[in-house]
Scaffold this active site. Structure first.
Site, mmCIF file in Angstrom:
data_model
loop_
_atom_site.group_PDB
_atom_site.id
_atom_site.type_symbol
_atom_site.label_atom_id
_atom_site.label_comp_id
_atom_site.label_asym_id
_atom_site.label_seq_id
_atom_site.Cartn_x
_atom_site.Cartn_y
_atom_site.Cartn_z
ATOM 1 N N TYR A 142 0.816 -1.208 0.000
ATOM 2 C CA TYR A 142 0.000 0.000 0.000
ATOM 3 C C TYR A 142 0.853 1.263 0.000
ATOM 4 O O TYR A 142 0.412 2.319 -0.440
ATOM 5 C CB TYR A 142 -0.935 0.021 1.209
ATOM 6 N N LYS A 191 3.569 -15.372 3.079
ATOM 7 C CA LYS A 191 3.550 -16.183 1.847
ATOM 8 C C LYS A 191 5.000 -16.490 1.477
ATOM 9 O O LYS A 191 5.486 -16.159 0.396
ATOM 10 C CB LYS A 191 2.821 -15.419 0.740
ATOM 11 N N ASP A 223 -2.882 -18.147 2.312
ATOM 12 C CA ASP A 223 -4.014 -18.824 1.690
ATOM 13 C C ASP A 223 -4.584 -19.905 2.616
ATOM 14 O O ASP A 223 -5.802 -20.075 2.715
ATOM 15 C CB ASP A 223 -3.640 -19.409 0.326
ATOM 16 N N ASP A 247 -5.464 -6.748 5.822
ATOM 17 C CA ASP A 247 -6.668 -6.080 5.343
ATOM 18 C C ASP A 247 -7.698 -7.110 4.893
ATOM 19 O O ASP A 247 -8.879 -7.061 5.272
ATOM 20 C CB ASP A 247 -6.296 -5.145 4.182
ATOM 21 N N ASP A 251 -11.227 -8.590 7.218
ATOM 22 C CA ASP A 251 -12.590 -8.482 6.683
ATOM 23 C C ASP A 251 -13.265 -9.854 6.668
ATOM 24 O O ASP A 251 -14.450 -9.982 6.981
ATOM 25 C CB ASP A 251 -12.563 -7.891 5.274
#
Length: 361
Positions: A142, A191, A223, A247, A251
């Site tokens: 970001y 990851k 994942d 993020d 959610d």
């Protein structure tokens, strides 16, 4: 005690839910003998309309110089076509960086009264859902370089993901210290089978673990973590991860608790001046209809009292009032089951009832 609170009402449902949180804070101030001075700050789409940018330097200074910041929500389709550097969300990124809040803490806890609202099977929910996602907030993709260019007639977009060991160590310590205060279990999510940044993340977390021998550190690929949150959420206590993964996962975690409208968050850094906001968006499709759920921002205000102002009794008071609201069968539209003897209320009535349930013990 007097505290200066910078208030960002923002866009969409932001102003109407923020109004309810302020009512709750005003009542808390009244019954506990405090004083909250609210400093209005423009940010997001409303700032673009008024000032031409999502966050001015003057407004940023107001936030930095306050005792804490309470935020409703920003963004909406009205500003989808503005240049990328002027999008409402850029104001939020600028605010986080300017305040130096590098740790975003998002609880995923299901209220007993809302266990039937979870989309998960009852046997999974009955095991308990109560964990925290500690998300690195001012680094990663970001805040990396973003560019779109034309290469021989073909458009090419590039987004750069960068982390330093210092940035990882800083958020890693928050993860370990949070775990120490809970059940001493920390899951580091990355990851590392693909990304160099994740391999550095894993290496740094393993090094840090030597200083926190009372905490059990595990590693999980992002994942797999996304799958495990819906398969067996009770296995988690504290999850620490980088910005984009956090993020997305937070959610997802919010939805297994029944509604994204119930989840607060805190963003903290080196000082006690924190940024507090519900994790949901601006929901422009329901803005102004008095049907938004204000509980997320009300609980965010409770987190503000607890973590920035050391007002634990006051924070407990708010949380008990929310629980009383649910116990009495009141529900906003997003947590209203299709069947059952519950009372549907709007945004304003929800705030009013919670305020009336605030009782000093």
């Amino acid at each position: 005690m007097t505290k200066n609170v910078a208030v960002i009402r923002g866009d969409g449902i932001g102003p109407e839910i923020t109004e309810q949180a302020i009512k709750v804070l005003d009542r808390i101030a009244e019954i506990y003998g405090h004083s909250f001075k609210y400093i209005n700050v423009d940010m997001g789409g409303c700032s673009i309309d008024k000032w031409g940018v999502p966050l001015t330097e003057e407004m940023l200074d107001k936030c930095i110089n306050s005792d804490s910041v309470l935020l409703g929500a920003v963004g909406g389709p009205k500003w989808n076509d503005v240049p990328s550097h002027l999008r409402p969300e850029k104001g939020l990124l600028k605010l986080r960086a300017g305040m130096g809040v590098y740790s975003n803490n998002r609880p995923a806890k299901i209220w007993n009264q809302l266990s039937d609202s979870s989309p998960l099977k009852k046997e999974i929910v009955d095991k308990g859902i109560d964990f925290i996602i500690v998300r690195e907030l001012i680094g990663g993709i970001y805040f990396g370089e973003h560019k779109t260019e034309n290469c021989d007639g073909i458009e090419k977009a590039t987004d750069v993901l960068t982390y330093t060991s210092k940035e990882i160590e800083r958020i890693g310590r928050i993860g370990f210290e949070t775990a120490q205060k809970r059940n001493k279990k920390l899951c580091s999510v990355e990851k590392s089978n693909v990304l160099d940044s994740s391999r550095l993340w894993k290496k740094t977390m393993e090094s840090l673990a030597k200083e926190y021998i009372d905490v059990e550190l595990t590693h999980m690929l992002v994942d797999n973590c996304a799958m495990q949150i819906v398969k067996n959420p009770s296995q988690f206590d504290v999850i620490v991860t980088e910005n984009m993964f956090g993020d997305i996962l937070s959610d997802e975690a919010s939805m297994i608790t029944g509604s994204i409208g119930m989840i607060p968050s805190s963003s903290l850094g080196a000082t006690s001046c924190g940024l507090y906001e519900p994790i949901h968006g601006s929901a422009p499709d329901i803005a102004g209809k008095d049907i938004a759920n204000p509980i997320g921002i009300i609980l965010s205000a409770a987190m503000m009292l607890r973590y920035s102002f050391d007002m634990n009794d006051e924070a407990d008071c708010i949380e008990k009032a929310v629980s009383a609201f649910l116990d009495k069968g009141y529900r906003t539209a997003d947590i209203m089951p299709p069947n059952g003897e519950f009372i549907l209320v709007g945004c304003k009535e929800c705030g009013k009832i919670i305020t009336e349930n605030l009782v000093k013990e």
